[in-house]
Every structure is written in C-alpha cells, then in structure tokens.
Design an enzyme around this catalytic site. Sequence first.
Site, PDB file in Angstrom:
ATOM      1  CE  LYS A 283      -9.683   8.887  17.004  1.00 10.82           C
ATOM      2  NZ  LYS A 283     -10.189   8.105  15.900  1.00 10.82           N
ATOM      3  CG  ASN A 304     -13.051   5.379  19.231  1.00  9.91           C
ATOM      4  OD1 ASN A 304     -12.987   4.383  19.950  1.00  9.91           O
ATOM      5  ND2 ASN A 304     -14.023   5.573  18.370  1.00  9.91           N
ATOM      6  N   GLY A 343      -1.684   4.523   3.672  1.00 16.35           N
ATOM      7  CA  GLY A 343      -1.467   5.392   4.835  1.00 16.35           C
ATOM      8  C   GLY A 343      -1.040   4.583   6.048  1.00 16.35           C
ATOM      9  N   GLY A 345      -0.814   6.300   9.315  1.00 11.06           N
ATOM     10  CA  GLY A 345      -0.985   7.234  10.440  1.00 11.06           C
ATOM     11  C   GLY A 345      -1.884   6.649  11.510  1.00 11.06           C
ATOM     12  N   GLY A 346      -2.429   7.538  12.344  1.00  9.50           N
ATOM     13  CA  GLY A 346      -3.253   7.110  13.471  1.00  9.50           C
ATOM     14  C   GLY A 346      -4.463   6.308  13.039  1.00  9.50           C
ATOM     15  CB  THR A 368       6.969   8.498   5.562  1.00  6.75           C
ATOM     16  OG1 THR A 368       6.529   9.813   5.211  1.00  6.75           O
ATOM     17  CG2 THR A 368       8.292   8.572   6.300  1.00  6.75           C
ATOM     18  CE1 TYR A 432     -15.504  11.950   9.493  1.00 12.53           C
ATOM     19  CE2 TYR A 432     -17.194  13.570   8.980  1.00 12.53           C
ATOM     20  CZ  TYR A 432     -16.185  13.109   9.798  1.00 12.53           C
ATOM     21  OH  TYR A 432     -15.867  13.811  10.932  1.00 12.53           O
ATOM     22  N   GLY A 453     -16.680   6.669   4.152  1.00 14.49           N
ATOM     23  CA  GLY A 453     -16.272   7.034   5.507  1.00 14.49           C
ATOM     24  C   GLY A 453     -17.449   7.212   6.442  1.00 14.49           C
TER      25      GLY A 453
HETATM   26  P1  ATR Z   1      -4.382  10.279  10.860  1.00 14.07           P
HETATM   27  O1  ATR Z   1      -4.470  10.105  12.331  1.00 14.07           O
HETATM   28  O2  ATR Z   1      -5.563  10.981  10.247  1.00 14.07           O
HETATM   29  O3  ATR Z   1      -4.088   9.000  10.142  1.00 14.07           O
HETATM   30  P2  ATR Z   1      -1.645  11.111  10.635  1.00 14.07           P
HETATM   31  O4  ATR Z   1      -1.240  10.210  11.750  1.00 14.07           O
HETATM   32  O5  ATR Z   1      -1.029  12.445  10.534  1.00 14.07           O
HETATM   33  O6  ATR Z   1      -3.206  11.329  10.627  1.00 14.07           O
HETATM   34  O7  ATR Z   1      -1.395  10.317   9.266  1.00 14.07           O
HETATM   35  C1  ATR Z   1      -1.660  10.870   8.043  1.00 14.07           C
HETATM   36  C2  ATR Z   1      -1.417   9.828   6.947  1.00 14.07           C
HETATM   37  O8  ATR Z   1      -1.690  10.464   5.708  1.00 14.07           O
HETATM   38  C3  ATR Z   1       0.029   9.358   6.874  1.00 14.07           C
HETATM   39  O9  ATR Z   1       0.055   8.052   6.367  1.00 14.07           O
HETATM   40  C4  ATR Z   1       0.617  10.340   5.863  1.00 14.07           C
HETATM   41  O10 ATR Z   1       1.766   9.887   5.199  1.00 14.07           O
HETATM   42  P3  ATR Z   1       3.252  10.149   5.834  1.00 14.07           P
HETATM   43  O11 ATR Z   1       3.410   9.126   6.899  1.00 14.07           O
HETATM   44  O12 ATR Z   1       4.163   9.961   4.699  1.00 14.07           O
HETATM   45  O13 ATR Z   1       3.225  11.549   6.348  1.00 14.07           O
HETATM   46  C5  ATR Z   1      -0.524  10.437   4.894  1.00 14.07           C
HETATM   47  N1  ATR Z   1      -0.447  11.646   4.088  1.00 14.07           N
HETATM   48  C6  ATR Z   1      -0.745  12.897   4.472  1.00 14.07           C
HETATM   49  N2  ATR Z   1      -0.579  13.757   3.446  1.00 14.07           N
HETATM   50  C7  ATR Z   1      -0.185  13.013   2.376  1.00 14.07           C
HETATM   51  C8  ATR Z   1       0.112  13.302   1.016  1.00 14.07           C
HETATM   52  N3  ATR Z   1       0.034  14.551   0.541  1.00 14.07           N
HETATM   53  N4  ATR Z   1       0.466  12.283   0.207  1.00 14.07           N
HETATM   54  C9  ATR Z   1       0.518  11.017   0.675  1.00 14.07           C
HETATM   55  N5  ATR Z   1       0.259  10.674   1.956  1.00 14.07           N
HETATM   56  C10 ATR Z   1      -0.107  11.652   2.785  1.00 14.07           C
END
Ligand code: ATR
Length: 481
Positions: A283, A304, A343, A345-346, A368, A432, A453
């Site tokens: 993306k 997307n 979360g 992430g992306g 994080t 989903y 989802g």
């Molecule tokens: P996406 O594009 O699907 O959001 P991503 O950018 O890898 O994928 O982001 C994944 C998200 O899920 C992040 O917020 C990640 O937390 P971190 O930034 O701490 O890595 C979160 N995540 C993934 N596994 C996790 C877990 N076991 N517990 C808590 N948060 C998790």
Amino acid sequence: MICLTLSSSTLDGCCGQIRRNRDYIDIAELRLDLLDGSEAEKASVFPAMAGIPVILTLRRVSDGGRCALSERARRQLLLAALDGDFAYVDIEEDVKKSEVEAKAREKGVKIIRSFHDFEGVPEDIYSRIHHLTERGDIAKAAVTPHSIHDVLMLFHVADELKDVPKIIVGMGEWGIPLRILYARTGSFLTFACDGEPVAPGQVSARDLKLLYRADRVDDRTAIYGVIGNPVLHTSSPAIHNPGFDVINYNAIYLPFLVDNIRHFFTLAEYLRMRGFSVTIPFKKDVLMYLGNITREVKQIGSCNTVVRVPGMWKGMNTDYYGFLRPILKDIEKGRIRNSLVIGAGGASQAIVWALRNMGVKVTILNRTLSRAESLAAVNLCEYDTLDNARNYEGQVDLIVQTTSVGLYPDFDANPIEGFRFTGREVVYDIIYKPKMTKLLKVAEEAGCTLHFGEEMLFEQGKLQFELFTGYHYPNGIHPLI
Ligand code: ATR
C-alpha cells in the site's frame, strides 16, 4: 475450454466428478496414472460413459504423475485405452514415434505434445513450444513461474506464439493469472480441479466458470485485479466479478501474487489493465509509480486503489471510507465523539485519519509506544501503551481493533484481554476471518453494538467498484467474504 482434471481412482468416481462439474466444464482429462490398476485397464470404456470429450493422459513420475511402469508397459496401457473414443491423447515431448501416435492418428484422435518443468520456466520455452507443434496438433507447456516477472514473460511468449495451437499452464500459486486468463494467452484450454483447490495454484472449475467467467474473456475484456503477498485468500474477486456481471461490463477481476512492484506495473501495462486493488504489503510501495494521488492518499500515506487514467496511474484510498461507512450515522448524530484505536500499523493509519477527519477524538493504544506516538503526532491525537488499556474503561464511545491479534487461526487471542465494557460502546474489529473475534464476543456479552471487518471490506470494495467502472455497485449482491 475449461478442462476438469479427473482425480478419482475409479472410472465411476471420475464420472461422478464430471456430473458434479458438468455446468462448468467443456472437456475432461482422464489421468490413467491416478486410477487403480484394474480400473486403468478398463479405461477404453470411459469416453462412452463421460458424455463430454475426454483427453487421455498417462503421466510418468518424472513429469509429476504416478505412473511408474516401464515405457513399454505404459505404451501398452495407452494403446488399450485408445480402443475407446478419446478426443485427445497427451504424449510427452521426449516420446519417440510410437504405435500410440500411429493409432491415435488412425482413429482421428488429436495429439497434445507436452512438457513439464516443475523447477521454473526454461529459457528455451519459445523454441520448445514451436518444436512441439511440429510433432502434434497442440503444444502443451506446463512450467513453474516463481515471480511476477516470470508471469510477464509467459504472457509475452504466449503473444509471440499467438497463432500456434497451444496450452500454456503456469503451475503453482504464481501461475494463477495465466490459468484464469487462459483466453488471453491464446491457450486452447485451462485445467481446473473439482471442488476446493487442494494445492496452491489450482482453481476450481466452478470458480473459473461462475466467479471469474474465464471462458468469456476476449480481446476486449477489461482486466482488473488485486495485488498482494500473500493474496490468494482474498475475497475481493467475489465482490467485483458479480458486480461486473450485473452491469453487463466485459471485465474480469483476479488475484496477482506480486514480489516486485515495478515488474507488476510492467505487466499491468502489458495487459492494458484498467485498475487494481492493493493489499498488504504494497500500500505504500505503489506510491512512487503513481502520476496522480488524491488528498486522502497523500495524508494517509497509503493507497489501496489504483486506476488507469490517460497517460498515468492514479491512486486512491477507499479503506478510510469503507471503515467509516458503517458508523457514519453514529458520528454525524454525535453518538460517537471519542474513540480508542488499538494498533498503530498500516491499517490503523487510514482509520485514525478517517476518525480525525470527522472530528472524533482518538487515543491510539499500541504495544510499541513509539509507533503510537508517531501516528498520533501526524493526526493530532493521544496515545498510550496497550498495557494501559483498562485506564480507558467507560471513557470512550468507540473501540476499533486494527491489529492482527485474533486473526485466523489465532481465534482465542484478544489484544485487550480483561478490558471491561460498559455495554454502551460501539466495538469494531476490522479482522474479517473469523467474523466474530474473541474481542467482539466479549463486547457482545457486555451488550455493546458490534461492527465487523467484513462490513469494512465490502464497503471499501463497493466504492472501489465505482472508481473502476463509473457505476454504483449493484444492489442485491451478497458476496461471501
Ligand atoms: P497492518 O498493516 O495489518 O496494520 P502492521 O503494520 O504490521 O500491519 O501492524 C500490525 C499492528 O498489530 C501493530 O500495531 C502491531 O503492534 P507493534 O507496533 O507493537 O508491532 C500490532 N500487533 C501485532 N501483533 C501484536 C501482538 N501480539 N500484540 C499486540 N499488538 C500486536
């Protein structure tokens, strides 16, 4: 033609497979090497039982089959089978002139000359296919692409050999576009399996016929798709293809497994694609190939949806709207004023932007902290660590879950285990698969309003359909997401 590869160990079983798939197929391939020994000996009766044209094949172990007979015994078995009225017989590239070939010619059975490469795509594929056509009626090359570049090359080879009667098969998951777009490769047929695919790269006869309408593809068919890695589990074809069908648009939408974005853009231009969806992990990577992007793409930083406009590719984002749509009324009516987004992430980026754009207060919770902090800085919102989730109990109207925690097959995971809902919250999990995550179950027990989802996926897909076609997504289609 769509050809069903028969995989039963008995002739009756093979007939059952034909009956089950009769509406989807034009021809079947009887694989003598997959039949029990005594059944293979009776194979000459099969064409009369089948009711459709049948290809006779006895595949050796070295070509990926199960026949371990001596070459002499193999020839005898094929000869005996040829007493029946098969439409085609498959003879491998290296088999010298034989009684099998002579008998086939005498009976008017067409000869498919084939070679298989399970390792890759041979460099001399072009000349080999050419050579095969001199020794049979149809050349068949079953090769194994390992990249989108290999796929592009195979489309090229197919075009170069436009007028040659041939079948080009892309084995494995990279080869799926070649199987589905067999009409574009000028392939005489494509092979399909019965029921759910059991190996990566197989496509069921039912999906080829009903979902992709692969047999209706012609030179004017507009090609759309979804790129990702992985991508084969995607539900988007089930949204777009039925929509195209209802509005009578000669178009197809299929998955492309991609390893290199630049090579994919070359393929997209080669196939004159009109647009495509972009999923993880591309993306952001697509941005540098786009000549034009919308405000949302610029601000969210991810795209997307890509459509072809004169002279360039244009990037849009429908994720943010897909997410908002199911809760838009609640926001507009003031029922949702502040939210927790789990979360950073992306997926979270588009969601945080969408909520902020609607004036909703957002606190981002992430494992994080630094990632939560940077996303919060861009979108002017609060942030905290996931461990502090319980401090927000009773404080928010909306909780959105955007992490991969709880995703199939991790059914029992909940990123905010122990969080107590008041029952007044709206809880939205963008996962989903499964539809009902652990988090949503807990929220439901507390009496919360739930959003799934699949709602987001469907809504973003509907908007994407409008951008692709210029038409609203038709009513009454309920894709199985
Ligand atoms: P996406 O594009 O699907 O959001 P991503 O950018 O890898 O994928 O982001 C994944 C998200 O899920 C992040 O917020 C990640 O937390 P971190 O930034 O701490 O890595 C979160 N995540 C993934 N596994 C996790 C877990 N076991 N517990 C808590 N948060 C998790």
